[in-house]
Design a protein around this motif. Sequence first.
Motif, PDB file in Angstrom:
ATOM      1  N   THR A  32      13.662   8.730 -50.444  1.00 48.36           N
ATOM      2  CA  THR A  32      12.511   7.916 -50.837  1.00 48.36           C
ATOM      3  C   THR A  32      11.291   8.788 -51.072  1.00 48.36           C
ATOM      4  O   THR A  32      10.543   8.600 -52.040  1.00 48.36           O
ATOM      5  N   LEU A  33      11.075   9.753 -50.189  1.00 50.86           N
ATOM      6  CA  LEU A  33       9.918  10.632 -50.314  1.00 50.86           C
ATOM      7  C   LEU A  33       9.970  11.447 -51.597  1.00 50.86           C
ATOM      8  O   LEU A  33       8.961  11.613 -52.292  1.00 50.86           O
ATOM      9  N   ALA A  34      11.149  11.934 -51.945  1.00 50.92           N
ATOM     10  CA  ALA A  34      11.267  12.739 -53.165  1.00 50.92           C
ATOM     11  C   ALA A  34      10.914  11.912 -54.403  1.00 50.92           C
ATOM     12  O   ALA A  34      10.215  12.383 -55.315  1.00 50.92           O
ATOM     13  N   ALA A  35      11.386  10.662 -54.435  1.00 57.31           N
ATOM     14  CA  ALA A  35      11.097   9.811 -55.586  1.00 57.31           C
ATOM     15  C   ALA A  35       9.608   9.488 -55.663  1.00 57.31           C
ATOM     16  O   ALA A  35       9.006   9.540 -56.743  1.00 57.31           O
ATOM     17  N   LEU A  36       8.996   9.155 -54.532  1.00 54.54           N
ATOM     18  CA  LEU A  36       7.562   8.846 -54.533  1.00 54.54           C
ATOM     19  C   LEU A  36       6.733  10.082 -54.887  1.00 54.54           C
ATOM     20  O   LEU A  36       5.719   9.980 -55.592  1.00 54.54           O
ATOM     21  N   PHE A  37       7.154  11.238 -54.390  1.00 54.93           N
ATOM     22  CA  PHE A  37       6.447  12.487 -54.690  1.00 54.93           C
ATOM     23  C   PHE A  37       6.444  12.737 -56.201  1.00 54.93           C
ATOM     24  O   PHE A  37       5.394  13.027 -56.799  1.00 54.93           O
ATOM     25  N   ALA A  38       7.603  12.625 -56.829  1.00 56.86           N
ATOM     26  CA  ALA A  38       7.688  12.888 -58.273  1.00 56.86           C
ATOM     27  C   ALA A  38       6.906  11.858 -59.077  1.00 56.86           C
ATOM     28  O   ALA A  38       6.223  12.188 -60.053  1.00 56.86           O
ATOM     29  N   LEU A  39       7.015  10.602 -58.669  1.00 57.22           N
ATOM     30  CA  LEU A  39       6.288   9.547 -59.380  1.00 57.22           C
ATOM     31  C   LEU A  39       4.779   9.780 -59.308  1.00 57.22           C
ATOM     32  O   LEU A  39       4.063   9.661 -60.312  1.00 57.22           O
ATOM     33  N   HIS A  40       4.298  10.128 -58.134  1.00 60.90           N
ATOM     34  CA  HIS A  40       2.857  10.389 -57.989  1.00 60.90           C
ATOM     35  C   HIS A  40       2.435  11.621 -58.779  1.00 60.90           C
ATOM     36  O   HIS A  40       1.340  11.654 -59.369  1.00 60.90           O
ATOM     37  N   LEU A  97       5.907  -3.669 -63.219  1.00 62.33           N
ATOM     38  CA  LEU A  97       4.568  -3.416 -63.721  1.00 62.33           C
ATOM     39  C   LEU A  97       4.336  -1.921 -63.914  1.00 62.33           C
ATOM     40  O   LEU A  97       3.792  -1.496 -64.941  1.00 62.33           O
ATOM     41  N   LEU A  98       4.755  -1.131 -62.939  1.00 65.61           N
ATOM     42  CA  LEU A  98       4.604   0.313 -63.074  1.00 65.61           C
ATOM     43  C   LEU A  98       5.392   0.850 -64.266  1.00 65.61           C
ATOM     44  O   LEU A  98       4.888   1.670 -65.058  1.00 65.61           O
ATOM     45  N   PHE A  99       6.631   0.390 -64.377  1.00 62.58           N
ATOM     46  CA  PHE A  99       7.509   0.922 -65.426  1.00 62.58           C
ATOM     47  C   PHE A  99       6.979   0.588 -66.818  1.00 62.58           C
ATOM     48  O   PHE A  99       6.742   1.471 -67.656  1.00 62.58           O
ATOM     49  N   VAL A 202      10.629   7.287 -66.249  1.00 63.40           N
ATOM     50  CA  VAL A 202      12.027   7.696 -66.076  1.00 63.40           C
ATOM     51  C   VAL A 202      12.351   7.884 -64.599  1.00 63.40           C
ATOM     52  O   VAL A 202      13.400   7.453 -64.108  1.00 63.40           O
ATOM     53  N   VAL A 203      11.465   8.543 -63.871  1.00 63.56           N
ATOM     54  CA  VAL A 203      11.677   8.749 -62.433  1.00 63.56           C
ATOM     55  C   VAL A 203      11.811   7.410 -61.723  1.00 63.56           C
ATOM     56  O   VAL A 203      12.703   7.208 -60.880  1.00 63.56           O
ATOM     57  N   LEU A 204      10.932   6.469 -62.046  1.00 67.50           N
ATOM     58  CA  LEU A 204      10.974   5.161 -61.398  1.00 67.50           C
ATOM     59  C   LEU A 204      12.286   4.443 -61.700  1.00 67.50           C
ATOM     60  O   LEU A 204      12.917   3.874 -60.803  1.00 67.50           O
ATOM     61  N   ARG A 205      12.709   4.469 -62.948  1.00 63.59           N
ATOM     62  CA  ARG A 205      13.946   3.783 -63.312  1.00 63.59           C
ATOM     63  C   ARG A 205      15.169   4.440 -62.667  1.00 63.59           C
ATOM     64  O   ARG A 205      16.035   3.746 -62.110  1.00 63.59           O
ATOM     65  N   GLU A 212      17.129   4.948 -54.390  1.00 62.48           N
ATOM     66  CA  GLU A 212      16.376   5.898 -53.588  1.00 62.48           C
ATOM     67  C   GLU A 212      15.043   5.331 -53.160  1.00 62.48           C
ATOM     68  O   GLU A 212      14.509   5.707 -52.138  1.00 62.48           O
ATOM     69  N   ILE A 213      14.469   4.437 -53.985  1.00 61.24           N
ATOM     70  CA  ILE A 213      13.248   3.771 -53.562  1.00 61.24           C
ATOM     71  C   ILE A 213      13.648   2.377 -53.129  1.00 61.24           C
ATOM     72  O   ILE A 213      13.760   1.476 -53.920  1.00 61.24           O
ATOM     73  N   ALA A 214      13.898   2.247 -51.856  1.00 60.50           N
ATOM     74  CA  ALA A 214      14.252   0.965 -51.260  1.00 60.50           C
ATOM     75  C   ALA A 214      13.501   0.847 -49.954  1.00 60.50           C
ATOM     76  O   ALA A 214      13.378   1.816 -49.229  1.00 60.50           O
ATOM     77  N   PRO A 215      12.983  -0.311 -49.682  1.00 57.10           N
ATOM     78  CA  PRO A 215      12.179  -0.430 -48.458  1.00 57.10           C
ATOM     79  C   PRO A 215      12.945   0.000 -47.226  1.00 57.10           C
ATOM     80  O   PRO A 215      14.048  -0.464 -46.979  1.00 57.10           O
TER      81      PRO A 215
END
Length: 970
Positions: A32-40, A97-99, A202-205, A212-215
């Motif tokens: 999760t952290l890796a996905a959020l890091f890249a998205l940010h 919304l983000l995507f 792309v990262v978000l999708r 990987e991004i799941a609560p």
Amino acid sequence: MIRHMARTSSPGDPVSGHPSPVSGRWAEEKRTLAALFALHFFLLAFQYAVKSMRQSAFVDTLGAERLPMVFFMVAVASYPLLKLYGWWVGGFGLRRLLFWGALAVAAVLPGFGRWLATGSASASVVFYLVSALAGVLLVSAFWSHAARQLDPRQARRLFAVVGAGGILGSIAGGQLARLGSFWNGPVGTLGLASAALVAAAVVLRLSTRRGEIAPIRSSAPRPDTAAAPATAAAPATAAAPATPKAPTWGDLGRALASPYLRMVAALMLLTALVAQIVDLQFAWVVEGHVAGLEARTAAFGNLYRVMGLAALAFQLLVTGRIHKRLGVGFALGVLPVANGLGAAAFLVAALLAPAWVWPVAWALKATENGLRYSLDQATRELLFVPVPEKERPLAKAFIDVFVQRSAKGVAAVVLSAVSFGLLSVPQTAVLALVAVGIWWGILGSVRRRYVASFRDGLLARAPLRPEAGAPRLDLRDGAELEDLVAGLGSADPREVRHSLDLLVDHGRGRLVPPVMLAHGDPGVRRRTLDILRRERRVDAAPRVEGLLADPEPEVRTAAVHALVALTTEDPRGLMEARLRDPDPRVRAVAVSYLAARSDPGPGGDLDVSLGGMLADPDPQVRLEATRALAEFDEPHGQAGLVQLLYDADLSVARGALGAVVRRCERGGRNPLYVPILVSHLRQRRLKHEARSALVGYGEEVVPALQHFLVDPQEAIWVRRALPKTIARIGGEAALRALTDSLGAADPFQRRKVIESLTHLRQTSAQRGEELRPEPGAILHQVGAECRAHLRGWLDLEALQRLDPSARDHLLHRLLRERLGDHVDNVFGMLELMFDAKGIRAAHRGLLGDRSVRSHALEFLDNLLEGDLRQWTFAVIDDLPAAERTRLARRLFGLEPEGPHGTLSRLAGRRHPGDADAPWLTASALHFIHDQRLSAFYDLIHRSAEEDSDPLVLETTSLLRARMALGDAAS
């Protein structure tokens, strides 16, 4: 023996303090952290590339002094955009919304690049508006999305790392602006920014598809997802409402009805206001020192690159440590202090040293942006964590868009004086200093409300117990009077007593019939006797006399008073005649009456009758004697009362204890009874009566009770029962006695002392006098409890390394139980230092699901300070074994002893005051035998020869017999 078996059945139970398995969860966190890091990273790369472009384009076409105008336009445009954002979040969700938002903005950026290349002033204005609003909405949606993925404890740990991704993105964005500007002007810069947004989408999708991004939350469905059925095993996110409802302005109003959110909004407003002033100052300096669109774009890009590098270093090296060690409150104060110092330096440089304006402006802008997007950004996002998840996205968007843009609007109105030549740019530093002063003033309130929001959330999860009460009837007219008299025949004794009270209250007591004396409820009979006596119902005397032998002592006493009042005979002669009655109950009531009205000296009918009752073999007769002795004044009858206090029949001994209470109530506090009463505390069936008797002595008995409390030769159950007794007496003497006993060797006794101090504090507060133990004594004992907990945890870890399959052995269970006792004691002492209700809610929260537990930890993390915080979190926090071991060594000097050293200590020496220690010794010896640890068999033989405890001797005898049988069989 095992008092908390249900509580300690799981090694991951937070109450026991035993570490939960964390390796699987950490692997999930890493993904999760890796996905959020890249998205940010990609979102901030886009934002800073675009920001460099819009700042330089506007300054190049219209000049820095007209920036307040576009500030105001951005603020006004935020209103309809916020409404649209609310609809989008409600209809599409944050991920969609983000995507789609990222792709939509990426699609229009190249067109803006070509329009800006024409040098049009209108293009720079429109681009400024669109890029500013799009950037803040996308970043706000990202942080709301990130807050949904992480619970409060994870957010505190990981937001700094997620923020580091954004800082790297700002560095990349500044570099993209610089490279794109020299490569193809505005078209090149915005083309690269568009590519960054596409990469973010792309990262978000991809991360969503792979899960990987799941609560990272409990599997229980959230309350706000009840519209769709879901089982307990389904992910919380799967229970979304079937037909999403878009948030309305009413929803927004309710979300911001919270005083906490209003304070956060005020804080954000001041932050944005000061940032706007700093932006204007830096743009003014750039305009005066750099010429040309490409050169200015590169200057802004270089600034953001340098700023990003400084912020990254601060984020990686400082932010996490500040959050972990100093807390949210300290972190919130860093930026206003830095801005205040920078504003003062800019004012001095502009007025007294113009040559220093350029480096000072650079330093001020880099510091302000660097801190705001590193430490302050991560800290401000933490402020939204305690907001309910259903309200968080809209409230956060409102603050990020509306409040911050309103701040820009306020700044625009104030700074319009610069556009009209009424105020110079250097003089705006004075405005910044004023805003910083107000900003600093509200920080304390924000921190207090931040802690209180976690407390309120924890308390909201506690079940409420409605108080029930029945309204009293009211006597109004004759019809109701008839109903009331009819109510005397009700089968419910409470209704009968209530009818009796109402008749008396309304002057109708003579309507009460004497036949009510035959009622089956003692309370009704006693109340009827009182009414008949008051109404002088002489006709009821024969029926009253029959109640002298009533089974209930209170009824018999009331019957005596009523009979004396209703008869014309001499009361003394009437009672003396009943001293020879064959019924012991009648004799007892006669003795009681006469003892209360004459000197019960030796000899005479009274003494003879009482002596016969004391010697009677029938316990019921002796019980009646205790009721008679209750009416004697000290010291009359004390020998007989002592005899009855030692009576073998529990009902007689209980009656004698009641007699002591009655005599104490009349001022007869005879110290002769105190040791007897204390000894009765060990008997479960006499403990409550003995305690009530001791409480009747008042504060004068506290020194004697303290002596028994600390005497190691006194029975352990007496020592465990005394703290509550002392607390019920109350007063400063009780407080000192209990505080001095906090360090008792027996953990269960310490728990009783802590509970008693809590009771003493509460009862004293109700009386308007706050009795609190000395904080130093409490702090010292918290450290001792945490040290003992970590010692026990190290022991348990060592034994599990010896044989992981033996985790259900009695020794392991006993150790886990003691770990739980230490945690209970720690929280009990925290209740003495802080708000008891909030601490209890946090303690319960540690037993909840991951979300509730993280809220409890966050509440405590912001409430506790210094050593108290370090000690407590070394025990309750979710830590890997290596980290907990390191803390045990650093905080308390504890070293792991290994399996052999641990077993040798557990099976050998023990504290003589710890009543449960023999169980640990016996279970450790049993563990040695069960695990065939032949190297420790000498401990079994040594204990059999040297230990005097019966439990240990019995255990070693059994084990040696088994060992002998094993040797014979081999």
